[in-house]
Design a protein around this motif. Structure first.
Motif, mmCIF file in Angstrom:
data_model
loop_
_atom_site.group_PDB
_atom_site.id
_atom_site.type_symbol
_atom_site.label_atom_id
_atom_site.label_comp_id
_atom_site.label_asym_id
_atom_site.label_seq_id
_atom_site.Cartn_x
_atom_site.Cartn_y
_atom_site.Cartn_z
ATOM 1 N N ALA A 153 5.528 13.907 -42.199
ATOM 2 C CA ALA A 153 4.540 14.669 -42.965
ATOM 3 C C ALA A 153 5.095 16.050 -43.272
ATOM 4 O O ALA A 153 6.025 16.542 -42.623
ATOM 5 C CB ALA A 153 3.239 14.788 -42.175
ATOM 6 N N ARG A 154 4.491 16.661 -44.277
ATOM 7 C CA ARG A 154 4.884 18.018 -44.649
ATOM 8 C C ARG A 154 3.666 18.754 -45.193
ATOM 9 O O ARG A 154 2.635 18.142 -45.508
ATOM 10 C CB ARG A 154 5.996 17.993 -45.692
ATOM 11 C CG ARG A 154 5.580 17.367 -47.005
ATOM 12 C CD ARG A 154 6.699 17.382 -48.023
ATOM 13 N NE ARG A 154 6.284 16.734 -49.259
ATOM 14 C CZ ARG A 154 5.639 17.341 -50.240
ATOM 15 N NH1 ARG A 154 5.339 18.637 -50.128
ATOM 16 N NH2 ARG A 154 5.300 16.695 -51.331
ATOM 17 N N GLY A 155 3.788 20.058 -45.305
ATOM 18 C CA GLY A 155 2.702 20.860 -45.854
ATOM 19 C C GLY A 155 3.091 22.320 -45.878
ATOM 20 O O GLY A 155 4.236 22.691 -45.569
ATOM 21 N N GLN A 156 2.123 23.141 -46.229
ATOM 22 C CA GLN A 156 2.362 24.575 -46.263
ATOM 23 C C GLN A 156 1.053 25.305 -46.020
ATOM 24 O O GLN A 156 -0.031 24.715 -46.097
ATOM 25 C CB GLN A 156 2.956 24.995 -47.600
ATOM 26 C CG GLN A 156 2.083 24.673 -48.803
ATOM 27 C CD GLN A 156 2.784 24.987 -50.113
ATOM 28 O OE1 GLN A 156 4.015 25.050 -50.178
ATOM 29 N NE2 GLN A 156 1.997 25.185 -51.163
ATOM 30 N N GLU A 171 -4.893 29.442 -43.228
ATOM 31 C CA GLU A 171 -5.581 29.629 -44.496
ATOM 32 C C GLU A 171 -4.819 28.902 -45.602
ATOM 33 O O GLU A 171 -3.586 28.934 -45.638
ATOM 34 C CB GLU A 171 -5.697 31.122 -44.841
ATOM 35 C CG GLU A 171 -6.606 31.904 -43.912
ATOM 36 C CD GLU A 171 -6.690 33.369 -44.298
ATOM 37 O OE1 GLU A 171 -5.976 33.764 -45.253
ATOM 38 O OE2 GLU A 171 -7.444 34.116 -43.660
ATOM 39 N N ASN A 172 -5.589 28.259 -46.473
ATOM 40 C CA ASN A 172 -5.029 27.556 -47.638
ATOM 41 C C ASN A 172 -3.839 26.675 -47.235
ATOM 42 O O ASN A 172 -2.712 26.849 -47.688
ATOM 43 C CB ASN A 172 -4.598 28.563 -48.711
ATOM 44 C CG ASN A 172 -5.778 29.330 -49.266
ATOM 45 O OD1 ASN A 172 -6.895 28.807 -49.352
ATOM 46 N ND2 ASN A 172 -5.546 30.579 -49.630
ATOM 47 N N THR A 173 -4.134 25.705 -46.362
ATOM 48 C CA THR A 173 -3.088 24.830 -45.846
ATOM 49 C C THR A 173 -3.185 23.445 -46.483
ATOM 50 O O THR A 173 -4.272 23.011 -46.900
ATOM 51 C CB THR A 173 -3.190 24.710 -44.314
ATOM 52 O OG1 THR A 173 -2.115 23.893 -43.830
ATOM 53 C CG2 THR A 173 -4.505 24.092 -43.891
ATOM 54 N N THR A 174 -2.062 22.752 -46.563
ATOM 55 C CA THR A 174 -2.014 21.414 -47.152
ATOM 56 C C THR A 174 -1.294 20.459 -46.208
ATOM 57 O O THR A 174 -0.563 20.879 -45.297
ATOM 58 C CB THR A 174 -1.279 21.418 -48.502
ATOM 59 O OG1 THR A 174 0.092 21.794 -48.295
ATOM 60 C CG2 THR A 174 -1.944 22.366 -49.480
ATOM 61 N N TYR A 175 -1.479 19.151 -46.474
ATOM 62 C CA TYR A 175 -0.827 18.107 -45.677
ATOM 63 C C TYR A 175 -0.638 16.873 -46.547
ATOM 64 O O TYR A 175 -1.528 16.487 -47.311
ATOM 65 C CB TYR A 175 -1.702 17.750 -44.469
ATOM 66 C CG TYR A 175 -1.320 16.458 -43.795
ATOM 67 C CD1 TYR A 175 -0.196 16.381 -42.987
ATOM 68 C CD2 TYR A 175 -2.093 15.312 -43.968
ATOM 69 C CE1 TYR A 175 0.153 15.197 -42.364
ATOM 70 C CE2 TYR A 175 -1.750 14.119 -43.345
ATOM 71 C CZ TYR A 175 -0.622 14.069 -42.546
ATOM 72 O OH TYR A 175 -0.280 12.902 -41.925
ATOM 73 N N THR A 176 0.546 16.252 -46.450
ATOM 74 C CA THR A 176 0.805 14.999 -47.148
ATOM 75 C C THR A 176 1.933 14.275 -46.444
ATOM 76 O O THR A 176 2.727 14.895 -45.709
ATOM 77 C CB THR A 176 1.169 15.237 -48.625
ATOM 78 O OG1 THR A 176 1.320 13.979 -49.280
ATOM 79 C CG2 THR A 176 2.468 16.018 -48.753
ATOM 80 N N THR A 177 2.030 12.970 -46.654
ATOM 81 C CA THR A 177 3.179 12.201 -46.160
ATOM 82 C C THR A 177 4.104 11.818 -47.306
ATOM 83 O O THR A 177 5.026 11.029 -47.109
ATOM 84 C CB THR A 177 2.707 10.931 -45.427
ATOM 85 O OG1 THR A 177 1.956 10.120 -46.331
ATOM 86 C CG2 THR A 177 1.869 11.276 -44.209
ATOM 87 N N CYS A 178 3.858 12.336 -48.484
ATOM 88 C CA CYS A 178 4.744 12.064 -49.620
ATOM 89 C C CYS A 178 6.032 12.882 -49.482
ATOM 90 O O CYS A 178 6.053 13.939 -48.853
ATOM 91 C CB CYS A 178 4.052 12.403 -50.936
ATOM 92 S SG CYS A 178 2.581 11.395 -51.257
#
Length: 762
Positions: A153-156, A171-178
């Motif tokens: 997984a990755r994100g910011q 704050e303003n965090t994301t998550y994906t396995t793409c």
């Protein structure tokens, strides 16, 4: 001093994002990164990066030696240490890289600038700057990106602040396995709080987007960041059927206690109303109890409808087990109208039973009660099975006792109950003694059996209401095993002839009703069985010799059975008079020829077939063939054919006559390229010329998401009523799925579909 600084620095920074990673929720490792070279080599395979084996990921070791490198290290008079130019601190698998690092001795704070990168065996964090405190565990950074290897997984996040080692705020965090550069789906949160002490994560303004389109939003959500269960909504499912119209389910999970939980599910059926479904589980040291209730005020049926179930399985004491099952439906049409497929919609009875058993070294005691509810509108009351209220069994065995003899003891008392048939009590006892001889090349097993049965019946036909029956039997089972090595291969072939003789005298049993007795279906295995009937209401007389032979080809390296062929028949020395009501006695000198064949000459395909041939009439009584093929490109083909002559079938409840059964079943999985594949199933009744189930669907898959879409039409009953549905499922790998449970449906209906998923289509 540099070494002391770096030790503290590594411990603090390299543990800082454990909380960030767990913000992604609980997800299993998925394969999510493309490999273009392999895709081009094999265009029908989707090749994705696999998650590392947890056992191969090195754990942080605070005692490992620390290596420090920088272009320059300076310390001024105020206690500020500056490391500048290609700063790297390495301890085992843990690495901290930065362009510039300032360390304040008086308050143990560290500021890293430039291309800051923190990595260990599980995750990587990158940002422009980071601030931390070596004593308190405080950590703060802006504009940070992360990758978590166990979930691929990755994100910011625009901002992360960890006020202690157990609490973090993002704050303003994301998550994906793409993979990098692919944002097909993404989970975003305005703010996120992670608390290790409570095991909770709390997100606000949480949105799941697919192809940039929001598919889910909640202003507030709480979820687990550890292995503990948490109450909350589960993924919704929806679909459409011709019987109920569009449907929508939104399950809610309730974590009541560490040993209790429940799922409450409102299910909207547009043409019928709102159905409420619930299930409850309770686990203790004794066992597991489960309760379920479904309720629907059905507008289409114009009545209230329900389904209730109670299940329990556990051990009361060591050696004593208890099993309970109670199921009750409101009406006979419940499964036909509200079942989700051919299996449920064609259910004839649901069972209620209780069983308590004791297992000792030589003895097993069982108490059993059983009842049924008919849920098939085509069946009459007389066709319902007998209730057992109750059944008691005492069975024992003593092996290799008294000179190598084996002793088997069976005792049963049961009270049968039925509203429309003769019922009553049955007491049955049986003793069998065998003396086996043999080794790896042969076996000889002679035996003798004595069975006694006594009845106490409630009958009004003037016949004996207390019939008894005693029947002795003698038998001899013997066989040989020959083996040879096949030339130029790592295979061996065996030849296993077997002869079985059984003698049981005739006893007139015409006045004994049939409570639980049916004739076993004849096949190769039946050649060597010492009884023709299940249950104890009939003991068939016998004076016959069974002859059979089996040949196998085995791979000595893998142990895989590449071929198995068996054929045999029974030769009768007297006519069989003991039969079921309405079936004439059998006078033929031999049985049908029973044969079986299994071929698995390669890992791609296997074929299994069986045939029962009546050589007197030159007629096939029963025939079945199954063919399964799967190649290295994940092309899958299943072919099945089943035929049963009407003489082997029971009376049809609708036509009241015997009918032959002839069906075919064809299913395929065809990859079209490395993303698309087609799935089909066609189950057809050749005798009545009607479809039992039709399914056609498409799947599109990438390394981080999958879309399934299928149309389905299946028979609900013998009256040729059909249900038509459109099934849709979207799987966001590493997060969850929405839509109907189409994947589970395909696993049940297409042999090998589940295996193919496990073998790496992702």
């Amino acid at each position: 001093m540099s070494k002391t600084i770096s030790n503290k620095l590594g411990v603090s920074i390299l543990g800082s994002l454990c909380l960030v990673v767990q913000a992604t929720g609980q997800a299993s490792a998925e394969r999510v990164d493309r490999n273009a070279d392999q895709e081009n080599q094999n265009p029908t395979h989707l090749v994705c990066q696999t998650a590392p084996d947890p056992e191969t990921v090195p754990a942080p070791d605070p005692d490992a030696p620390v290596q420090i490198s920088a272009d320059s290290i300076e310390r001024d008079g105020s206690g500020t240490v500056t490391l500048q130019g290609a700063v790297q601190i390495r301890r085992g698998a843990q690495v901290l890289d930065a362009d510039l690092l300032h360390y304040q001795e008086h308050d143990q704070t560290v500021q890293a600038h430039g291309d800051v990168r923190i990595e260990d065996g599980e995750w990587v964090m990158e940002g422009a700057k980071a601030q931390l405190n070596l004593d308190t565990g405080y950590f703060k950074s802006d504009s940070i990106a992360y990758r978590y290897k166990p979930l691929l997984a990755r994100g910011q996040a625009d901002h992360i602040e960890r006020t202690s080692r157990d609490f973090a705020y993002l704050e303003n965090t994301t998550y994906t396995t793409c993979a990098e550069g692919d944002d097909s789906w993404e989970l975003a949160a305005g703010t996120l709080e992670l608390d290790r002490n409570s095991g909770d994560g709390i997100g606000k303004k949480v949105t799941a987007r697919f192809m940039g389109i929001p598919v889910f939003y909640t202003p507030w959500i709480r979820f687990p960041i550890d292995d503990a269960r948490k109450s909350g909504f589960l993924a919704p499912t929806f679909g459409n059927s011709s019987d109920s119209g569009p449907t929508l389910e939104i399950p809610w999970y309730w974590n009541i206690a560490s040993n209790q939980d429940a799922i409450l599910t409102p299910r909207l059926l547009a043409d019928r109303g709102l159905q409420l479904k619930s299930s409850y589980r309770h686990l203790n040291r004794a066992g597991l109890a489960q309760f379920g209730v479904e309720y629907l005020d059905d507008r289409d049926f114009d009545d209230d409808r329900y389904l209730a179930s109670i299940e329990y399985q556990g051990a009361l004491t060591p050696g004593i087990e208890l099993q309970l099952s109670y199921n009750r439906a409101s009406d006979k049409m419940y499964f036909e109208d509200l079942g989700d497929g051919l299996g449920l919609s064609s259910t004839q009875y649901i069972e209620q039973f209780g069983r308590m058993s004791y297992q000792g070294q030589h003895w097993e005691l069982t108490a059993f009660m059983q009842g049924f509810q008919a849920v098939d509108s085509s069946l009459s009351n007389e066709e319902e099975p007998f209730k057992r209220l109750p059944q008691l069994e005492v069975n024992g065995n003593y092996l290799s006792a008294l000179g190598g003899f084996d002793f088997f003891i069976e005792n049963e008392w049961v009270r049968f109950q039925h509203d429309d048939k003769i019922d009553g009590e049955r007491l049955h006892s049986q003793l069998a003694v065998e003396r086996p001889f043999g080794n790896a090349a042969y076996f000889v097993r002679p035996g003798i059996r004595l069975a006694h049965t006594r009845y106490d019946l409630h009958r009004k036909d003037g016949l004996d209401d207390k019939p008894t029956r005693s029947v002795p039997s003698i038998y001899l089972d013997t066989g040989l095993k020959f083996e040879r090595d096949l030339k130029d291969s790592a295979n061996i072939q065996s030849l296993e002839p077997r002869i079985y003789y059984l003698h049981t005298p005739f006893r007139d049993q015409a006045e004994i009703p049939l409570f639980d007795t049916k004739e076993y279906e004849f096949g190769f295995e039946q050649l060597f069985r010492n009884r023709r009937f299940s249950g104890h209401d009939r003991i068939g007389e016998a004076d016959h010799l069974s002859v059979g032979v089996t040949s196998r080809i085995l791979n000595t390296t893998t142990g895989r059975e590449k071929l198995r062929a068996s054929v045999g028949r029974i030769f009768y020395f007297r006519d069989r008079k003991t039969w079921q009501p309405g079936v004439p006695e059998e006078r033929s000198p031999s049985s049908e020829v029973a044969a079986e064949l299994k071929l698995g000459l390669s890992e791609r395909w296997e074929a299994i077939g069986s045939i029962l041939m009546d050589t007197r009439n030159d007629r096939t009584q029963r025939n079945s063939i199954r063919f399964h093929y799967r190649d290295e490109n994940n092309r899958l083909l299943n072919l099945a054919y089943l035929y049963r002559h009407k003489s082997t079938e029971p009376l049809d409840p609708v036509t009241n006559r015997q009918q032959s059964l002839e069906q075919s079943d064809v299913s395929t999985v065809l990859p079209l390229n490395n993303h698309w594949r087609a799935v089909t199933r066609w189950n057809y009744d050749l005798q009545n010329k009607r479809n039992l189930e039709l399914l056609a669907g498409l799947e599109y898959e990438t390394c981080c998401w999958k879309l399934r879409l299928a149309g389905r039409r299946y028979s609900q009953n013998v009256n040729e009523d059909y249900n038509t549905s459109i099934e849709f499922q979207l799987v966001l790998k590493g997060l969850g799925q929405i839509g109907s449970p189409l994947g589970e449906l395909l696993k049940r209906g297409v042999r090998g579909y589940d295996d193919k998923d496990d073998l790496g289509f992702y």
